[in-house]
Design a protein around this motif. Sequence first.
Motif, short mmCIF file in Angstrom:
data_model
loop_
_atom_site.label_atom_id
_atom_site.label_comp_id
_atom_site.label_asym_id
_atom_site.label_seq_id
_atom_site.Cartn_x
_atom_site.Cartn_y
_atom_site.Cartn_z
N ASN A 24 0.82 -1.21 -0.09
CA ASN A 24 0.06 0.15 -0.01
C ASN A 24 0.80 1.28 -0.15
O ASN A 24 1.94 1.32 0.65
N SER A 50 -5.47 2.40 -1.30
CA SER A 50 -6.81 2.27 -0.78
C SER A 50 -7.69 3.48 -0.95
O SER A 50 -7.20 4.55 -1.26
N ASP A 82 -6.98 -0.87 -4.12
CA ASP A 82 -7.45 -1.86 -2.87
C ASP A 82 -8.76 -1.48 -2.32
O ASP A 82 -8.92 -0.54 -2.15
#
Length: 307
Positions: A24, A50, A82
Amino acid sequence: MPLTGPREMFARAYREGHAVGAFNVNNMEIIQGIMQAGAEERAPLILQVSAGARKYAGQNYIIKLIEAALLDTDLPVVLHLDHGQDFDICKSCIDGGFTSVMIDGSHLSYEENIAVTRRVVEYAHDKGVWVEAELGQLAGVEDEVSAEHSVYTDPDQAVEFVQRTGCDSLAIAIGTSHGAYKFTGDAKLDFARLETITKMLPDYPLVLHGASSVPQEFVEMANAYGGKVGGARGVPEDLLRKAATFGVCKINIDTDIRLAMTATIRKHFIENPGDFDPRAYLKPAREAVKNMVQHKIRNVLGCSNKI
């Protein structure tokens, strides 16, 4: 080097029994640290964004930072969404240049999950974009994803889900969880369930979310320099390495990066209380990210020299 999709890297990972790390990203230093680690290990990379990262940095900023990183590398790099929570978010990322998206309908009913996943698949495949879906639910908290209890993936449902949606990879629930507090007792993954799913979906790439290991040296470092992250425990790295031999081609890692970065910054401030230049503390933080990712690539994922 332009962005790529994950098809070829997953096919090789499945064939050779390793996994690709999905890391991430939230800012420039994290991206730089991951890219430096990948370059030194000659490893494929998935940089994933994300909902929280999109809100924090902005989707366009993240894309441009990754485009800048691609100017200086020959590594295969996937840009992945994500936990896309609805069709519109997935569409925005597909239109924005992402080469892979995850539609997370795990919070919906089974039939609703199939419907929204199928809709994303139809839109994405028309544009050559890979689609990851999720069946089952992981406990824990990560950005806007939260669940109190785990719901393990049913193997029979997994087969039907893949057939009815056409998704390219599937995130499954076998005992991992989001966040830094994953286990209170002995850490266990349901390898019998994983093996069953793998046998029922041969050559099909599976995904593990919530797979940070929460290295205790960084928990201790953070706490020694004023942090309060006691009791944090993750997935043992030997279990993750084993999962890669059962068809798991993508392993998500986020918490470990955050922990390494934050612990390093805490240490720097205590040891250098006069520093106020962000470059002074972000440089060692970036190095900590690089070292963490390099360790994961080499010792957990097994994907060094796999490009």
